[in-house]
Design an enzyme around this catalytic site. Structure first.
Site, PDB file in Angstrom:
ATOM      1  CD  GLU A  70      11.345  30.496   6.160  1.00 60.08           C
ATOM      2  OE1 GLU A  70      10.846  31.274   7.001  1.00 60.08           O
ATOM      3  OE2 GLU A  70      11.159  29.271   6.187  1.00 60.08           O
TER       4      GLU A  70
ATOM      5  CB  ALA B  11       1.804  28.441  12.888  1.00 68.86           C
TER       6      ALA B  11
ATOM      7  CG  ASP C 173       4.938  25.987   5.530  1.00 74.55           C
ATOM      8  OD1 ASP C 173       4.520  26.812   4.686  1.00 74.55           O
ATOM      9  OD2 ASP C 173       4.771  26.129   6.751  1.00 74.55           O
TER      10      ASP C 173
ATOM     11  CG  HIS D 246       7.630  29.416   7.849  1.00 73.00           C
ATOM     12  ND1 HIS D 246       8.981  29.443   8.113  1.00 73.00           N
ATOM     13  CD2 HIS D 246       7.058  28.731   8.871  1.00 73.00           C
ATOM     14  CE1 HIS D 246       9.210  28.803   9.256  1.00 73.00           C
ATOM     15  NE2 HIS D 246       8.056  28.358   9.739  1.00 73.00           N
TER      16      HIS D 246
END
Length: 317
Positions: free
Chosen positions: A265, A286, A260, A283
C-alpha cells in the site's frame, strides 16, 4: 509524572479533539510523528526515544524497533489489525499491545455493503465512461435475495450480516472460532469454508492477517467460487493471492471483486488497477469522522490505563 506518548498515525484526533484531550488530562506529552515522511525502522527508533507509549497506524513495529525502544510500556494500534507489530518480541520485552476492536465496525461494515453495490452495478466503471461521453446500458446484478458468504464473524462480520438482512440476503458464515449462531442473528447459517465459496454470490472477508489466513484465497479457492460471484475484501491485504485474483478476473472465472486492502500500500503498478471488474479504495474502511473519534478514544484509554498500572481496555498481548 509526565509520560511521552508517540502518535504515529495520520488520523488520531483528526476529527475530534477528545482523544487528545484525554491524554493531556492524564499528564501525557504528545510527540506527533510527521507521517508524510517514510516511516523506516531507524526513524521509528529515533522517535521512540524516551517514549512510554505509542499510538500507531501501520508502521513497522518490528522486533528490532521494540528492542531499541527502551522506555516503551505499551503500543496501542489505532484500529484492529496488529499484523505490523511483532507480538512475540513484545511479549518477551514486557511491552503491552492493545487494539480497538469494534470501534470501526460500523464504518467498515458500511463500506463493505457500499463496495458490494458498486461492483455489482459497475458504478465506478460506468461513471468513468459517462465522463468520457460514453452513454449506454450497463447490465448489473442485484443484492436483493442473493447469498452472502462471510468469512470471519467478528464485530465487522456481524455488522455486514445485519446490513445484508435489509437486502433480504441469505447469509452464510464461516468462522472456526465461532461455534454457534449469535442469538441476535438467528437467520444466518454457519457452514464450512468450502460451502461459503461454493454457494455464495458475494464472498466477504473479515479476518485478521496472520500465518493462518495469509493467502487464504488463492487459485483453488477462486476456482471454487461461482462464475458470477464477487469477492469483497475490506480486511487486510495479504488475505488474497493478488496474482491469482488478477488471473481469475482476467479470465472471468469470477464476475468481479472490490478491495480496500492490498499487499503493498499504495498498490503502485498493480495489474489489478487496470481491470474494469474490480473496484478499489485506498484502505478507507475505518475513515469516517465517527469511527476515527471512537478509535481514538479507545486507543487513548488503552494508553492511559497502562500508564496508570492497569490493564488496557483491549489487550492483545
Amino acid at each position: 509524572m509526565t509520560h511521552k506518548v508517540l502518535i504515529a498515525t495520520r488520523s488520531f484526533g483528526s476529527t475530534s479533539h477528545k482523544p487528545v484531550k484525554m491524554l493531556h488530562n492524564a499528564g501525557c506529552d504528545l510527540v506527533n510523528a510527521d507521517m508524510s515522511l517514510e516511516m523506516t525502522e531507524e526513524r521509528l527508533i529515533d522517535l521512540l526515544k524516551g517514549v512510554a507509549a505509542a499510538i500507531v497506524g501501520v508502521v513497522p513495529m518490528t522486533a528490532y524497533v521494540l528492542e531499541n525502544a527502551h522506555d516503551l510500556k505499551v503500543v496501542s494500534a489505532h484500529g484492529v489489525g496488529v499484523d505490523h507489530i511483532d507480538l512475540v518480541a513484545a511479549a518477551r520485552l514486557g511491552i503491552a499491545i492493545a487494539n480497538c476492536p469494534g470501534a470501526n465496525a460500523a464504518s467498515v461494515s458500511d463500506l463493505t455493503i457500499g463496495l458490494m453495490i458498486a461492483i455489482a452495478r459497475n458504478i465506478p466503471s460506468v461513471d468513468r465512461k459517462l465522463r468520457q461521453n460514453q452513454w449506454g446500458r450497463h447490465q448489473g446484478s442485484e443484492l436483493f435475495q442473493k447469498t452472502l458468504g462471510i468469512i470471519g464473524l467478528g464485530h465487522i462480520g456481524m455488522g455486514v450480516a445485519k446490513r445484508a438482512m435489509g437486502f433480504d440476503m441469505k447469509v452464510l458464515v464461516h468462522d472456526p472460532y465461532v461455534h454457534s449462531v449469535p442469538k441476535e442473528l438467528p437467520e444466518i447459517q454457519s457452514v464450512s469454508f468450502e460451502d461459503v465459496l461454493r454457494r455464495a454470490d458475494f464472498v466477504s472477508l473479515h479476518v485478521p492477517l496472520n500465518d493462518e489466513t495469509r493467502n487464504m484465497i488463492g487459485p483453488a479457492e477462486l476456482s471454487a467460487m461461482k462464475p458470477g460471484a464477487y469477492l469483497i475484501n475490506t480486511a487486510r491485504g495479504g488475505l488474497v493471492d493478488e496474482q491469482a485474483l488478477f488471473n481469475a478476473l482476467t479470465k472471468r472465472e469470477i464476475a468481479g471483486a472490490a478491495f480496500d486492502g492490498f499487499v503493498h500500500e499504495p498498490p503502485t503498478n498493480s495489474p489489478l488497477l487496470g481491470l474494469d471488474n474490480i473496484v478499489v479504495t485506498p484502505h478507507i474502511g475505518a475513515h469516517t469522522k465517527e469511527s476515527i473519534e471512537r478509535v481514538g478514544v479507545v486507543a487513548a484509554q488503552n494508553v492511559i490505563n497502562t500508564l496508570k498500572g492497569k490493564e488496557p481496555l483491549y489487550r492483545v498481548k
